[in-house]
Write an enzyme that holds these catalytic residues in place. Sequence first.
Site, mmCIF file in Angstrom:
data_model
loop_
_atom_site.group_PDB
_atom_site.id
_atom_site.type_symbol
_atom_site.label_atom_id
_atom_site.label_comp_id
_atom_site.label_asym_id
_atom_site.label_seq_id
_atom_site.Cartn_x
_atom_site.Cartn_y
_atom_site.Cartn_z
ATOM 1 N N GLY A 111 0.838 -1.189 0.000
ATOM 2 C CA GLY A 111 0.000 0.000 0.000
ATOM 3 C C GLY A 111 0.870 1.234 0.000
ATOM 4 O O GLY A 111 2.003 1.219 -0.464
ATOM 5 N N TRP A 112 0.349 2.294 0.578
ATOM 6 C CA TRP A 112 1.111 3.544 0.639
ATOM 7 C C TRP A 112 1.815 3.676 1.982
ATOM 8 O O TRP A 112 1.882 4.757 2.550
ATOM 9 C CB TRP A 112 0.162 4.716 0.422
ATOM 10 N N ASP A 144 4.216 7.460 0.223
ATOM 11 C CA ASP A 144 4.827 6.963 1.456
ATOM 12 C C ASP A 144 6.212 7.549 1.697
ATOM 13 O O ASP A 144 6.981 7.036 2.504
ATOM 14 C CB ASP A 144 4.913 5.440 1.426
ATOM 15 N N GLU A 176 13.395 -3.172 12.684
ATOM 16 C CA GLU A 176 12.606 -4.388 12.508
ATOM 17 C C GLU A 176 11.626 -4.308 11.347
ATOM 18 O O GLU A 176 11.365 -5.311 10.680
ATOM 19 C CB GLU A 176 11.854 -4.711 13.808
ATOM 20 N N ASP A 197 15.141 -8.461 32.364
ATOM 21 C CA ASP A 197 15.170 -7.537 31.226
ATOM 22 C C ASP A 197 14.019 -6.545 31.250
ATOM 23 O O ASP A 197 14.071 -5.505 30.586
ATOM 24 C CB ASP A 197 15.151 -8.307 29.904
#
Length: 587
Positions: free
Chosen positions: A87-88, A120, A331, A389
């Site tokens: 998509g955008w 985008d 990521e 953590d």
Amino acid sequence: MSDSEATTSRVHEAIPDQNTVQVLRDMANRLRIQSIRAMCSSQSSTAEIMSVLLFHTMRYKQADPENPDNDRFILPKKLALSDAVIGWCGQGLGAACGMAYTGKYFDKASFRVYCLVSGDISEGSVWEAMAFASHHALDNLVVIFDTNCVIYGASSPPGHCTDVYQKRCEAFGCNTYVVDGRNVEALCQVFWQAAQVKNRPTAVIAKTFRGRGMPNIEDAENWYGKPMSKERADAIIELIESQIQTNRNLTPNLPIEDSPEISIGDVKMSTPPAYQMGSKLATQKACGLALAKLGHVNERLIMLDGDNKNTFSEVFKNEHPERFIECFIAEQNMVSVALGCASRGRTIAFASTFAALLIRAFDQIRAGAVAEMNINLIGSHCGVSVGEDGPLLMALEDLAMFRAIPNCTIFYPSDAVSTERAVYLAANNKGMCYIRTSQPETAIIYTPQETFQIGQAKVVRENVNDKVTVIGAGVTLHEALAAADNLSKEDIFIRVIDLFTIKPLDVATIITNAKATGGRIITVEDHYPEGGIGEAVCAAVSTEPGIVVHQLAVLEVPRSGKPQELLDKFGISAKQIAVTVKCIVMD
């Protein structure tokens, strides 16, 4: 042969002759007309770019769009020649990087990759991809920035200020050109120049206008994405048709056929898992070892990682450095790159990072599912068992995320043997797979000869006197087994099921064993209740009368602490399982 029947094949050149230039202009106008007829709107800013790329610059077989030797083209549309359904939202450039990386370093082939970026352009994932392309010297990648100024009815920052985009791209280490996106000759020249560049990706900043050639519509914000009347559309089409001077077509040059023949099907394990029952190993470490082992079986198996050595991806990196892709802490781009690497069946791609960080790549994961891509994602450091953590790295939502992805297979292995089997099954599976691994060392409960299948659970503890079926996976399976040991000393017996795959769920095994234990089920999971194992089991037995499910899950935002202390505090330890069993049995 008549002019209308003629086709022209051309040698790839910097600036074609004037006859060819005119044909390219005319083909751009025909594309523009087709856009208006299809949508009755003004979205045609890239017609000249498309004309030059598809009919002059790119090399491909029109009748064989999936040919591995073809140049690749990535844009936010679904076309036969387009290699990514996006998509955008910025996913396309990362996928293009994956294709370019595969072509340069794995296939060592001549094909080039072209990616169009438009609405985008402000997405952060676009610039993650730009950094990746520069770092890995992807000189077979050309990124075209369609700076048409207008996006979704507003001016895009910084609009037509092409010098700003030029500085950005140069700062990211790209060979950069600024060009009038309506000038066919200029476009031919910059795409030819891009092919001469070595060790750097190329960025083409194209100044374009929405509604090109449409009176009172060109570059107007209030016309973006809006339909026009049929009368107005017909008048504009008539105007554009009056500018077409030829009826000729151009035939693209054929690709250089130098992509290697490969095989990614029927990946077999060389030897059974080499683990002894009773010994301990974290499933996230077992996953890294399994990938390294499988990498010796198939040379097209690759691994991507987000700069996280604690996921044990360095085991694969040490044994197969030429097939390890460092994506750094980005990521979203890592997932997109993996999608690109896996396109056209060129690799078996595994991407690994902390499961909590995969959540930020949900948009890219969703896009991969829409495109029905074969990709394997590994999420480590799951649940409160991560311990010290802290909550930001405790993935407690990941199962809900991946359960919502259509046709996604979710593995949740509980020991080193089942982890190795999960990696093998994922490598051979079609579609998206997610493997959830854990940080604590857990006992190996399966023999090396144990077989596993997708959608098949394991009954790991049973007795004819069982009163309750307890369902777990990962660390909670071991808590359930500990609870079973403790309860047996009080002559209270429970059945324990290891799900192995959360999706698809082994509904038959769950129902059969629930009925054998009086319809009583306890689910226990290192995850929030929403979207997790408990809800999956509840849905599976919802039409079965007489079955009641009691859910044990993490019910609040956790804090740092020792793993066992946190399992106790949040009610998913062996102690809490035993308490719940007693309450149910004595009720």
